[in-house]
Enzyme design. Structure first.
Site, PDB file in Angstrom:
ATOM      1  N   ARG A  27       0.826  -1.214   0.000  1.00  0.00           N
ATOM      2  CA  ARG A  27       0.000   0.000   0.000  1.00  0.00           C
ATOM      3  C   ARG A  27       0.859   1.262   0.000  1.00  0.00           C
ATOM      4  O   ARG A  27       0.580   2.206  -0.745  1.00  0.00           O
ATOM      5  CB  ARG A  27      -0.961   0.009   1.183  1.00  0.00           C
ATOM      6  N   ASN A  76      -6.011  -2.887   1.854  1.00  0.00           N
ATOM      7  CA  ASN A  76      -5.917  -4.336   1.989  1.00  0.00           C
ATOM      8  C   ASN A  76      -7.323  -4.902   2.073  1.00  0.00           C
ATOM      9  O   ASN A  76      -8.220  -4.272   2.641  1.00  0.00           O
ATOM     10  CB  ASN A  76      -5.167  -4.721   3.259  1.00  0.00           C
TER      11      ASN A  76
END
Length: 94
Positions: free
Chosen positions: A22, A40
């Site tokens: 990320r 996620n």
């Protein structure tokens, strides 16, 4: 005038959690001038919405296949999305 902006909703699978995917996505997106978000998912995948210039979106879609060091990307599936759904800037969400 031709609109050269597009957006894509992307799902990345493989070893993509626990490898800073990320943060890497946010950094790469910001370098490319993209707006959107990344998060996620509970199934171990990562989902991202990326929006910006056609060429930048295409570049990011290609970069997803490599990911950050430690990632092992199995698949990158994308679908067109309305560019109006992207927030200003790029952020990591839950």
């Amino acid at each position: 005038m031709v609109d050269n902006r597009k957006a894509a909703l992307v799902r990345i699978t493989g070893r993509v959690q626990g490898v800073c995917f990320r943060v890497w996505t946010r950094d790469e997106a910001e370098r490319l001038g993209l707006a959107g978000w990344v998060r996620n998912e509970s199934d171990g995948s990562v989902t991202a919405l990326i929006a910006g210039a056609d060429a930048a979106v295409d570049t990011m879609l290609g970069r997803f296949w490599k990911g950050p060091p430690g990632a092992a990307v199995a698949s990158v599936a994308s679908e067109d999305a309305p560019s109006t759904e992207a927030p200003a800037g790029f952020r990591i969400t839950r």
